[in-house]
Scaffold this active site. Structure first.
Site, mmCIF file in Angstrom:
data_model
loop_
_atom_site.group_PDB
_atom_site.id
_atom_site.type_symbol
_atom_site.label_atom_id
_atom_site.label_comp_id
_atom_site.label_asym_id
_atom_site.label_seq_id
_atom_site.Cartn_x
_atom_site.Cartn_y
_atom_site.Cartn_z
ATOM 1 N N ASP A 1 44.657 48.922 41.861
ATOM 2 C CA ASP A 1 44.286 48.804 43.285
ATOM 3 C C ASP A 1 45.064 49.744 44.193
ATOM 4 O O ASP A 1 44.648 49.981 45.322
ATOM 5 C CB ASP A 1 44.545 47.368 43.777
ATOM 6 C CG ASP A 1 43.430 46.400 43.404
ATOM 7 O OD1 ASP A 1 42.575 46.765 42.581
ATOM 8 O OD2 ASP A 1 43.431 45.271 43.939
ATOM 9 N N HIS B 1 15.217 35.457 21.295
ATOM 10 C CA HIS B 1 14.389 34.614 22.145
ATOM 11 C C HIS B 1 14.708 33.149 21.874
ATOM 12 O O HIS B 1 14.825 32.770 20.710
ATOM 13 C CB HIS B 1 12.908 34.862 21.860
ATOM 14 C CG HIS B 1 12.003 33.959 22.633
ATOM 15 N ND1 HIS B 1 11.764 34.145 23.981
ATOM 16 C CD2 HIS B 1 11.311 32.850 22.266
ATOM 17 C CE1 HIS B 1 10.950 33.190 24.399
ATOM 18 N NE2 HIS B 1 10.662 32.394 23.380
ATOM 19 N N VAL C 1 32.574 40.383 48.750
ATOM 20 C CA VAL C 1 32.645 39.699 47.456
ATOM 21 C C VAL C 1 33.541 38.451 47.544
ATOM 22 O O VAL C 1 33.137 37.337 47.177
ATOM 23 C CB VAL C 1 33.200 40.668 46.387
ATOM 24 C CG1 VAL C 1 33.362 39.975 45.056
ATOM 25 C CG2 VAL C 1 32.292 41.879 46.263
ATOM 26 N N ALA D 1 31.738 38.754 54.893
ATOM 27 C CA ALA D 1 30.836 38.247 53.846
ATOM 28 C C ALA D 1 30.764 39.256 52.707
ATOM 29 O O ALA D 1 29.685 39.633 52.244
ATOM 30 C CB ALA D 1 29.453 37.982 54.423
HETATM 31 P P1 FAD Z 1 47.764 43.407 41.358
HETATM 32 O O1 FAD Z 1 46.981 42.433 40.601
HETATM 33 O O2 FAD Z 1 47.877 43.229 42.839
HETATM 34 O O3 FAD Z 1 49.213 43.429 40.692
HETATM 35 C C1 FAD Z 1 50.242 44.185 41.198
HETATM 36 C C2 FAD Z 1 51.543 43.538 40.794
HETATM 37 O O4 FAD Z 1 52.601 44.429 41.084
HETATM 38 C C3 FAD Z 1 51.844 42.255 41.557
HETATM 39 O O5 FAD Z 1 52.301 41.272 40.681
HETATM 40 C C4 FAD Z 1 52.924 42.672 42.535
HETATM 41 O O6 FAD Z 1 53.795 41.603 42.876
HETATM 42 C C5 FAD Z 1 53.652 43.720 41.715
HETATM 43 N N1 FAD Z 1 54.422 44.693 42.501
HETATM 44 C C6 FAD Z 1 54.027 45.405 43.573
HETATM 45 N N2 FAD Z 1 55.011 46.239 43.982
HETATM 46 C C7 FAD Z 1 56.054 46.031 43.133
HETATM 47 C C8 FAD Z 1 57.356 46.584 43.033
HETATM 48 N N3 FAD Z 1 57.772 47.536 43.858
HETATM 49 N N4 FAD Z 1 58.167 46.115 42.060
HETATM 50 C C9 FAD Z 1 57.747 45.162 41.197
HETATM 51 N N5 FAD Z 1 56.525 44.614 41.241
HETATM 52 C C10 FAD Z 1 55.688 45.048 42.196
HETATM 53 N N6 FAD Z 1 38.631 41.590 40.488
HETATM 54 C C11 FAD Z 1 37.767 41.520 39.478
HETATM 55 O O7 FAD Z 1 37.629 42.497 38.732
HETATM 56 N N7 FAD Z 1 37.047 40.379 39.224
HETATM 57 C C12 FAD Z 1 37.154 39.287 40.009
HETATM 58 O O8 FAD Z 1 36.498 38.274 39.771
HETATM 59 C C13 FAD Z 1 38.050 39.339 41.107
HETATM 60 N N8 FAD Z 1 38.203 38.263 41.906
HETATM 61 C C14 FAD Z 1 39.115 38.314 42.919
HETATM 62 C C15 FAD Z 1 39.257 37.197 43.732
HETATM 63 C C16 FAD Z 1 40.168 37.202 44.768
HETATM 64 C C17 FAD Z 1 40.329 35.973 45.633
HETATM 65 C C18 FAD Z 1 40.988 38.365 44.963
HETATM 66 C C19 FAD Z 1 42.016 38.381 46.056
HETATM 67 C C20 FAD Z 1 40.840 39.480 44.169
HETATM 68 C C21 FAD Z 1 39.890 39.475 43.145
HETATM 69 N N9 FAD Z 1 39.695 40.586 42.324
HETATM 70 C C22 FAD Z 1 38.790 40.528 41.304
HETATM 71 C C23 FAD Z 1 40.457 41.835 42.507
HETATM 72 C C24 FAD Z 1 41.593 41.900 41.512
HETATM 73 O O9 FAD Z 1 42.429 40.790 41.703
HETATM 74 C C25 FAD Z 1 42.363 43.194 41.686
HETATM 75 O O10 FAD Z 1 41.471 44.295 41.590
HETATM 76 C C26 FAD Z 1 43.432 43.335 40.629
HETATM 77 O O11 FAD Z 1 44.346 42.266 40.695
HETATM 78 C C27 FAD Z 1 44.191 44.663 40.782
HETATM 79 O O12 FAD Z 1 45.119 44.774 39.772
HETATM 80 P P2 FAD Z 1 46.463 45.602 39.956
HETATM 81 O O13 FAD Z 1 47.225 45.411 38.692
HETATM 82 O O14 FAD Z 1 46.157 46.958 40.415
HETATM 83 O O15 FAD Z 1 47.236 44.893 41.167
HETATM 84 P P1 AMP Z 2 35.085 43.330 51.027
HETATM 85 O O1 AMP Z 2 35.535 44.728 51.368
HETATM 86 O O2 AMP Z 2 34.006 43.243 49.966
HETATM 87 O O3 AMP Z 2 36.236 42.405 50.750
HETATM 88 O O4 AMP Z 2 34.403 42.781 52.352
HETATM 89 C C1 AMP Z 2 35.056 42.650 53.595
HETATM 90 C C2 AMP Z 2 33.987 42.474 54.669
HETATM 91 O O5 AMP Z 2 34.611 42.076 55.894
HETATM 92 C C3 AMP Z 2 33.221 43.763 54.962
HETATM 93 O O6 AMP Z 2 31.851 43.534 54.754
HETATM 94 C C4 AMP Z 2 33.522 44.041 56.443
HETATM 95 O O7 AMP Z 2 32.402 44.555 57.135
HETATM 96 C C5 AMP Z 2 33.891 42.656 56.992
HETATM 97 N N1 AMP Z 2 34.719 42.688 58.200
HETATM 98 C C6 AMP Z 2 35.772 43.501 58.477
HETATM 99 N N2 AMP Z 2 36.305 43.232 59.705
HETATM 100 C C7 AMP Z 2 35.568 42.219 60.248
HETATM 101 C C8 AMP Z 2 35.600 41.483 61.502
HETATM 102 N N3 AMP Z 2 36.507 41.716 62.460
HETATM 103 N N4 AMP Z 2 34.676 40.499 61.696
HETATM 104 C C9 AMP Z 2 33.751 40.231 60.745
HETATM 105 N N5 AMP Z 2 33.671 40.898 59.551
HETATM 106 C C10 AMP Z 2 34.560 41.873 59.291
#
Ligand code: FAD
Ligand code: AMP
Length: 484
Positions: free
Chosen positions: A328, A460, A200, A198
């Site tokens: 990331d 407002h 984000v 549970a």
């Molecule tokens: P990524 O977006 O993962 O991009 C990395 C890219 O590098 C990918 O295209 C991958 O294919 C490519 N790559 C990797 N290795 C190689 C390689 N060796 N050669 C060529 N290409 C490669 N964040 C927010 O801030 N707001 C949100 O609302 C939000 N919502 C989210 C919802 C979901 C369901 C998920 C899964 C994530 C969400 N996030 C959100 C997190 C956000 O998506 C990540 O923090 C963000 O995408 C990270 O950006 P990045 O560029 O570091 O990596």
């Molecule tokens: P987030 O890091 O915000 O994506 O949240 C992931 C959540 O998954 C965290 O709150 C963890 O405590 C939870 N979580 C991780 N492993 C388990 C598990 N085996 N069962 C239930 N919840 C889990």
């Protein structure tokens, strides 16, 4: 690297090569090109239909598609639950999930193709395929058709992102057990859905499918709800989520998930012992891990930490001269805007310009209803620091605009230092909290005091007045709510 150092790019050599075209990598590439450097951005993302696309997780499988479905599902919910209160009678509302998914995919396509247009305008060379860092800032590029090229760069930026964590107890081996990307692509509404985690992402996905009609059980291992957030905020949010029918079970650690003919049998352990639950689908949303698969040659010199993140300093230098890492795949919150800021910082530092990422002022947003957003320290963190503090809270129930919107749930909360009045944290649960937090981010970026916010005129009636009044409430000077 000063601009005059720029060398004309040959087909295989660039000033800067960015590996990864997500929200960290593509802004780094664009800013580097704005800084008059020759730039290539390599990205290997492929969608489920096999099409290649820039934009990474965020645009293809994260931020953007989730927000599209959150918006559509919220409208579907409000038509049924709220319109009558406004005096709007709607009968026979039905769900066209295929159209909802089509709209989402269209938005994703437009946004990802937009990156190619931005690259073209800025002069970034897009390279779709795999990039691998070799020693001496050489990069091996393998295009999607298998053709290989050896590239070289003066500076390399690694932005390879993250991947969903797989649970050994619930592996992604059957179509019923999916990650967050899978949960954004369901073609029908599951009758019974379990969301593991549970956090984000789990809360956003659970909300989407609950609003569209699923019975949603959320299993969270930790005993506290949203342990990372201010606990007053978390408690308020939990109350609303429960009212919406999200069955959130805390202290519930999933130990198994077995697909069978009658559904997936999920086993979890809580304070009472071993429990079981049968559902049609399972979404595993237990967090993400840095993704660096086949990114680094053994002699690249770049090091990973014990959790698999690329090791970097405060300015994203890896320790190998001319190699940087952002987003990331490095320490810090896994958020698109954090990665973007790091990308811009690195591109400016490479060009010999000023660059900085303020890690203390990174906003977090959860796009549920009510929305949740915060920046800075929670009240618990300030308390633990021992610094004397004051708190101001303003409920949206007292906001004319929130009432007019029929969205008066939640509150804005300001935590500030008693000694010098500096704002230490702002926490909002309520309508458009993710938009409202921007004011608090700007205020904190400028080290503002509550008095600065108090003396700033807010239009407002707006939702932003809640932040203004919360700042006033910190000194028991709120006008539109009773000061306690
Ligand atoms: P990524 O977006 O993962 O991009 C990395 C890219 O590098 C990918 O295209 C991958 O294919 C490519 N790559 C990797 N290795 C190689 C390689 N060796 N050669 C060529 N290409 C490669 N964040 C927010 O801030 N707001 C949100 O609302 C939000 N919502 C989210 C919802 C979901 C369901 C998920 C899964 C994530 C969400 N996030 C959100 C997190 C956000 O998506 C990540 O923090 C963000 O995408 C990270 O950006 P990045 O560029 O570091 O990596
Ligand atoms: P987030 O890091 O915000 O994506 O949240 C992931 C959540 O998954 C965290 O709150 C963890 O405590 C939870 N979580 C991780 N492993 C388990 C598990 N085996 N069962 C239930 N919840 C889990």
């Amino acid at each position: 690297m000063p601009n005059e150092d720029k060398q004309p790019a040959t087909a295989d050599s660039f000033d800067v090569i960015v590996i990864g075209g997500g929200p960290a990598g593509y802004p780094a590439a664009i800013r580097a090109a704005q800084n008059k450097l020759s730039v290539a951005c390599i990205d290997e993302w492929k969608n489920h239909d096999g099409s290649a696309a820039f934009g990474g997780t965020c645009l293809n499988a994260g931020c953007i598609p989730s927000k599209a479905l959150l918006e559509s599902s919220e409208l579907f919910h409000r038509v049924q639950e709220e319109f009558a209160t406004h005096g709007i009678k709607v009968s026979g509302t039905t769900l066209d999930l295929a159209q909802m998914q089509k709209r989402k995919s269209g938005i994703v396509r437009t946004m990802t193709q937009g990156i190619l247009a931005l690259f073209k305008a800025a002069g970034v060379t897009p390279l779709q395929g795999h990039g691998k860092l070799l020693a001496g800032r050489k990069v091996e590029f393998t295009a999607h058709d298998g053709k290989r090229r050896l590239l070289s760069a003066k500076q390399v930026v690694l932005a390879s992102g993250s991947a969903p964590i797989e649970l050994r107890s619930a592996p992604f081996k059957s179509p019923e057990i999916v990650d967050s990307w899978g949960a954004l692509e369901f073609e029908s509404v599951p009758k019974r859905l379990a969301v593991i985690g549970a956090g984000v992402i789990g809360l956003e996905l659970g909300s989407v499918w609950r609003r569209l009609g699923s019975e949603v059980v959320m299993l969270e291992a930790l005993p506290e709800f949203l342990a990372i957030a201010d606990q007053q905020l978390a408690k308020e949010a939990l109350r609303h989520f429960k009212k919406q029918g999200l069955d959130i079970r805390l202290g519930a650690k999933v130990t198994g998930a077995t697909p069978g003919t009658g559904g997936v049998q999920v086993t979890y352990e809580d304070a009472k012992g071993v429990q079981q639950l049968t559902v049609d689908r399972v979404v595993v949303a237990v967090g993400r891990r840095p993704f660096t698969q086949d990114l680094l040659a053994a002699d690249s010199g770049v090091q990973l930490d014990e959790r698999g993140f690329i090791k970097v300093d405060d300015t994203c230098r890896t320790g190998v001269e001319g190699v940087w890492a952002i987003g990331d795949c490095v320490r810090g919150p896994m958020l698109a805007h954090k990665g973007k800021e790091e990308g811009v910082m690195v591109a400016d530092l490479i060009a010999g310009l000023y660059g900085e990422t303020n890690y203390k002022v990174i906003p977090s947003v959860i796009y549920t209803a009510p929305e949740i957003a915060w920046v800075g320290l929670t009240e618990e963190q300030v308390k633990a620091s021992g610094r004397a503090y004051k708190v101001g809270v303003f409920p949206f129930l007292a906001s004319g605009r929130a009432r007019a919107m029929e969205q008066a749930a939640g509150f804005a909360k300001v935590v500030a230092a008693r000694d010098d009045d500096e704002i230490l944290g702002v926490h909002i649960v309520g309508p458009l909290a993710g938009e409202l937090i921007a004011e608090a981010v700007l205020a904190m970026e400028y080290s503002a005091s509550t008095e600065d916010l108090q003396r700033t005129i807010h239009a407002h009636p707006t939702l932003a007045e809640a932040v203004h009044e919360a700042a006033l409430a910190a000194d028991k000077r709120a006008i539109d709510s009773i000061n306690r």
